[in-house]
Design a protein around this motif. Structure first.
Motif, short mmCIF file in Angstrom:
data_model
loop_
_atom_site.label_atom_id
_atom_site.label_comp_id
_atom_site.label_asym_id
_atom_site.label_seq_id
_atom_site.Cartn_x
_atom_site.Cartn_y
_atom_site.Cartn_z
N ILE A 270 0.83 -1.21 0.00
CA ILE A 270 0.00 0.00 0.00
C ILE A 270 0.87 1.27 0.00
O ILE A 270 0.42 2.34 0.42
CB ILE A 270 -0.96 0.02 1.21
N SER A 271 2.09 1.14 -0.47
CA SER A 271 3.01 2.28 -0.53
C SER A 271 3.58 2.42 -1.94
O SER A 271 3.57 1.47 -2.73
CB SER A 271 4.16 2.09 0.46
N SER A 272 4.08 3.62 -2.24
CA SER A 272 4.67 3.89 -3.55
C SER A 272 6.11 4.35 -3.39
O SER A 272 6.40 5.18 -2.51
CB SER A 272 3.87 4.98 -4.28
N PRO A 273 7.03 3.83 -4.23
CA PRO A 273 8.44 4.21 -4.12
C PRO A 273 8.65 5.71 -4.37
O PRO A 273 7.94 6.33 -5.18
CB PRO A 273 9.11 3.39 -5.23
N VAL A 274 9.61 6.30 -3.66
CA VAL A 274 9.99 7.70 -3.87
C VAL A 274 11.50 7.77 -3.96
O VAL A 274 12.22 7.04 -3.28
CB VAL A 274 9.48 8.60 -2.72
N SER A 275 11.99 8.66 -4.82
CA SER A 275 13.44 8.80 -4.98
C SER A 275 14.03 9.83 -4.03
O SER A 275 15.20 9.77 -3.67
CB SER A 275 13.76 9.18 -6.43
N SER A 276 13.20 10.81 -3.64
CA SER A 276 13.64 11.83 -2.71
C SER A 276 12.70 11.82 -1.50
O SER A 276 11.70 12.56 -1.47
CB SER A 276 13.63 13.22 -3.37
N PRO A 277 13.00 10.98 -0.53
CA PRO A 277 12.07 10.81 0.60
C PRO A 277 11.96 12.04 1.48
O PRO A 277 12.90 12.81 1.62
CB PRO A 277 12.68 9.64 1.36
N GLN A 278 10.80 12.20 2.05
CA GLN A 278 10.55 13.24 3.04
C GLN A 278 10.51 12.59 4.42
O GLN A 278 10.31 11.38 4.55
CB GLN A 278 9.22 13.94 2.77
N ILE A 279 10.71 13.41 5.43
CA ILE A 279 10.58 12.92 6.80
C ILE A 279 9.17 12.36 6.97
O ILE A 279 8.19 12.98 6.57
CB ILE A 279 10.84 14.05 7.81
N GLY A 280 9.08 11.16 7.51
CA GLY A 280 7.79 10.50 7.69
C GLY A 280 7.54 9.41 6.68
O GLY A 280 6.64 8.58 6.87
N ASP A 281 8.33 9.37 5.59
CA ASP A 281 8.21 8.27 4.64
C ASP A 281 8.76 6.98 5.27
O ASP A 281 9.46 7.02 6.28
CB ASP A 281 8.98 8.59 3.35
N LEU A 282 8.46 5.87 4.64
CA LEU A 282 8.87 4.58 5.17
C LEU A 282 10.17 4.10 4.52
O LEU A 282 10.45 4.42 3.36
CB LEU A 282 7.78 3.53 4.94
N VAL A 283 10.95 3.36 5.29
CA VAL A 283 12.19 2.75 4.79
C VAL A 283 12.00 1.25 4.87
O VAL A 283 11.66 0.71 5.93
CB VAL A 283 13.41 3.15 5.65
N PHE A 284 12.21 0.56 3.75
CA PHE A 284 12.04 -0.89 3.72
C PHE A 284 13.39 -1.60 3.58
O PHE A 284 14.30 -1.11 2.88
CB PHE A 284 11.13 -1.29 2.56
#
Length: 337
Positions: A270-284
């Motif tokens: 239920i998540s989408s990859p991001v290249s420039s993460p923001q604080i609060g994004d998830l790390v897998f």
């Protein structure tokens, strides 16, 4: 005469009753929910004593099992001679699902630091099926660094694990040591640094330290930070204990997001990859205690993340050699308040 006979009979009966009482008091019948540590605590003995008296191969017990909770004449320890007995053997424990280092340390009357030293663990992360040395002399079981730039191979080592531990590549190790294959032998001394700069941790990515996109995300981070130090608990999703996905579920839901209670793979879906993460994004992370996506945390900037890992909720750098080598992706939850 009758009085004397009656007195003797009464004394004999009393003696037998006391003997029977002592015998019963020296054993315990396991009830559902019991653990060896709980039984040891109730009877003011150690887990190691219970293991020894009952000749148990592990701490696993089952309901209705009869456990000796006191030493018998055959198992009574030798009298104290005034000298401390040396450690003559080691004890091995196989990790089960839900175990944490702190639980294992408590069961074996030791501490997390000692187990980490005995097993050369870089952090508190363990996996089901892993065999841990839980007692003995660290120098006899711990990989030994003989010089600042060398490493002595110990049991279970591979060139890959040594390379990851020291932040170098397998090809660098092979080149530095003139190895034609990746085969190594117990006790072999390897040069770690070689001709190139090695031993430095590599950043897995270059995320931007973007501020939270909303006040709600700031709340997520605040809740996550307030949970620092909370014990790790398999399946936990409340302040009494968290596992990695339960921690994410709790922090986001407390901040008002509608997040389902799911696993790491469920969050990945239920998540989408991001290249420039923001604080609060998830790390897998992948391939930790099992294949595929197996761990997660919340990105908090400065190349760090907060997660329920090891034995507690903690902040870890993505430059960490272990987590860096298992990094998978940054992703953003597709959920709303």
């Amino acid at each position: 005469m009758r009085r004397v006979i009656f007195t003797l009979v009464a004394a004999t009966a009393l003696s037998m009753a006391i003997g029977a009482s002592n015998t019963e008091a020296s054993t315990y019948t396991v009830k559902p929910g019991d653990t060896l540590w709980k039984i040891a605590s109730s009877n003011k003995v150690s887990v190691d004593q219970l293991l020894s008296w009952n000749k148990l191969p592990s701490t696993s017990i089952h309901p209705n099992q009869t456990i000796k909770v006191a030493a018998t004449s055959a198992t009574a320890p030798p009298k104290n001679t005034g000298t401390k007995a040396p450690v003559i053997s080691t004890s091995i424990y196989t990790v089960k699902a839900g175990d944490t280092l702190s639980q294992i340390a408590r069961i074996h009357s030791t501490n997390v630091s000692s187990i980490q030293k005995l097993n050369q663990l870089p952090d508190s992360n363990i996996r089901p099926g892993q065999k841990l040395t839980v007692s003995g002399k660290a120098q006899a079981n711990t990989p030994t660094v003989t010089k600042p730039n060398t490493y002595r191979v110990t049991s279970g080592d591979t060139l890959t694990t040594i390379a990851k531990r020291h932040g170098v590549s397998v090809s660098q190790l092979m080149s530095s040591n003139s190895l034609k294959t990746s085969s190594i032998r117990l006790g072999q001394v390897l040069i770690i640094d070689g001709s190139s700069a090695t031993g430095q941790l590599v950043t897995v990515s270059k995320p931007t330290t973007t501020a939270p996109s909303s006040g709600a995300i700031s709340t997520v981070i605040a809740i996550a930070n307030s949970s620092l130090g909370t014990p790790y608990k398999w399946g936990g999703a409340a302040p009494g204990g968290f596992d990695c996905s339960g921690f994410i579920y709790y922090a986001y839901n407390q901040a008002g997001f509608n997040v389902p209670r799911t696993s790491t793979t469920g969050f990945d879906a239920i998540s989408s990859p991001v290249s420039s993460p923001q604080i609060g994004d998830l790390v897998f992370f992948k391939n930790t205690y099992r294949a595929g996506i197996s761990h997660m945390g919340i990105f908090i900037g400065n190349n760090s993340f907060i997660h329920a890992g090891g034995d507690r909720v903690q902040v870890t750098s993505l430059n960490d050699s272990y987590w860096g080598s298992h990094f998978d992706s940054f992703q953003r939850l597709n959920v709303t308040k």
